[in-house]
Scaffold this motif. Sequence first.
Motif, short mmCIF file in Angstrom:
data_model
loop_
_atom_site.label_atom_id
_atom_site.label_comp_id
_atom_site.label_asym_id
_atom_site.label_seq_id
_atom_site.Cartn_x
_atom_site.Cartn_y
_atom_site.Cartn_z
N ALA A 147 0.84 -1.20 0.00
CA ALA A 147 0.00 0.00 0.00
C ALA A 147 0.88 1.25 0.00
N ALA A 148 1.95 1.22 0.80
CA ALA A 148 2.88 2.35 0.83
C ALA A 148 3.57 2.52 -0.52
N TRP A 150 2.28 2.25 -3.34
CA TRP A 150 1.41 3.02 -4.23
C TRP A 150 1.37 4.49 -3.81
N VAL A 151 1.51 4.76 -2.53
CA VAL A 151 1.43 6.13 -2.05
C VAL A 151 2.63 6.95 -2.52
N SER A 154 2.43 8.35 -5.97
CA SER A 154 1.39 9.38 -6.06
C SER A 154 1.89 10.72 -5.54
N GLY A 303 -2.94 11.88 -3.84
CA GLY A 303 -2.23 10.76 -3.24
C GLY A 303 -2.13 10.89 -1.73
N VAL A 304 -1.82 12.09 -1.26
CA VAL A 304 -1.70 12.33 0.18
C VAL A 304 -3.05 12.15 0.86
N TRP A 306 -5.74 10.59 -0.24
CA TRP A 306 -6.17 9.20 -0.35
C TRP A 306 -5.55 8.37 0.78
N ALA A 307 -4.24 8.54 0.99
CA ALA A 307 -3.55 7.78 2.04
C ALA A 307 -4.11 8.12 3.42
N SER A 310 -7.54 6.60 3.82
CA SER A 310 -7.43 5.15 4.01
C SER A 310 -7.04 4.83 5.45
N TRP A 311 -6.10 5.58 5.98
CA TRP A 311 -5.66 5.38 7.37
C TRP A 311 -6.81 5.65 8.33
N GLY A 364 -10.12 7.02 -0.93
CA GLY A 364 -9.38 6.50 0.21
C GLY A 364 -10.28 5.92 1.29
#
Length: 450
Positions: A147-148, A150-151, A154, A303-304, A306-307, A310-311, A364
């Motif tokens: 997962a990281a 992909w981040v 981005s 990207g930021v 989304w991450a 997700s968290w 995310g």
Amino acid sequence: MTPPAQERESVLSPAYLATTLGTFAVIVLVAFENLAVTTIMPTLTAELDGRHLYALGFAAPLASGVVGMVAAGMVSDRRGPGMPLLVALSVFAAGLLLAGVAPSMEVFVAGRVLQGLGGGAATVVLYVVIGLIYPSRLQASVFASLAAAWVLPSLFGPAVAAVIAEAVGWRWVFLGTVALVAVVSLALTRRALGLPRPTEQPERAAYGPLVWAVVAAAAVLGVRLVGDRLVLALVCAVVVLYALTHLVPKGSLRLAEGLPSVIATRGFLAGSFFMAEGYVVLTLEERWGLTPTVAGLALSAVGVVWALASWTQARARRLAHTRAMTTGSGLIVLGLSLLTACIWWELNPWIAGAVYVVAGAGMGFGYPRTGVAMLQASSDRDRGFNSAALNAADSMGGALSLALAGLVFSTVEKAGGDPFTAVYTFASVIAVVSVVSAARTAAHGTPEGV
């Protein structure tokens, strides 16, 4: 009871370090190419006079990726992951090389097809490698690292691609990556080739899914290759949907309650968001005159966010899957609808970028829960099929939506309308369908908690 020495092991322990780094690197390279192309596509299509195939440049690898996924899974079950991984990475590198030297847009799209085949196959084989090499107690950590992986692209991929394109030309975004893929291939496949073949062979080869994957991929490409012949394009779209019925659980396309709607939600999320992502840089450049570097900042911001989203949803353990998916879908509807309004009224580009980030937050928040809900609704008997179905819906949802978006763009542009507003209106409608689909995921055995 796990011995203390094993408890201290991690994915970076000497026994796993090379595999962990190699796996991470493969995902980073595949993710980088996916995101880098978004930034440089307006530049390369202008140079290659390929505006008519703009959307196909995004849809092609998504479509061919499904074929690669199915084929790699079949071969891995019979021969182990070593040779399929080597072939997958070789095909991916060949696609990069062909795209980098492409004299025309048609050749560039062919290179993208190869990238999709290799990238999709490599992703599936890596899952097999993880299952064979890592003990179960470390597998969650491996997937977290993916997962990281992909981040990071981005965050930096769009900017790096824009700088390379402006400094030495867009071709080096592809050619410069070939050597990296070669190094990673040698390091990772050496370990994978040493793995034993499966001891239990399938009773017979099931080629049906592969055939339908090929049919679906060809039909997606046909949506754009038939040009402005609307009837033929729609026939191709119907063929895609019919082929997809053989790759997903029964009832997915009619939004049957429970697991089928989970699979459908994944497809609609991918279809709406990745359609918007494919056109966002072109929109910012042509509507507001931004440079590729500045326009690419929108992708990095997404990207930021989304991450972070997700968290956040992962920490909300009491949040039901259906609520997470409907909330995520709703945020995408909000973000894309506001972006459509910004384009129509030609508001400040920074406002447009900000509302697009809202859609990224929706992805995310809702996107990861489709995977969790699918696994919890699966058993040992159907977990593999359902996992493949989720990925097929993801790739085909994005590929078909992008292909249809290209058709909408060219049709509206030739009619003298605003093609950007038309495309984002289309994306918003698909996002609305994802809300409806997400609301139907709770019933008939789909778990409601983490």
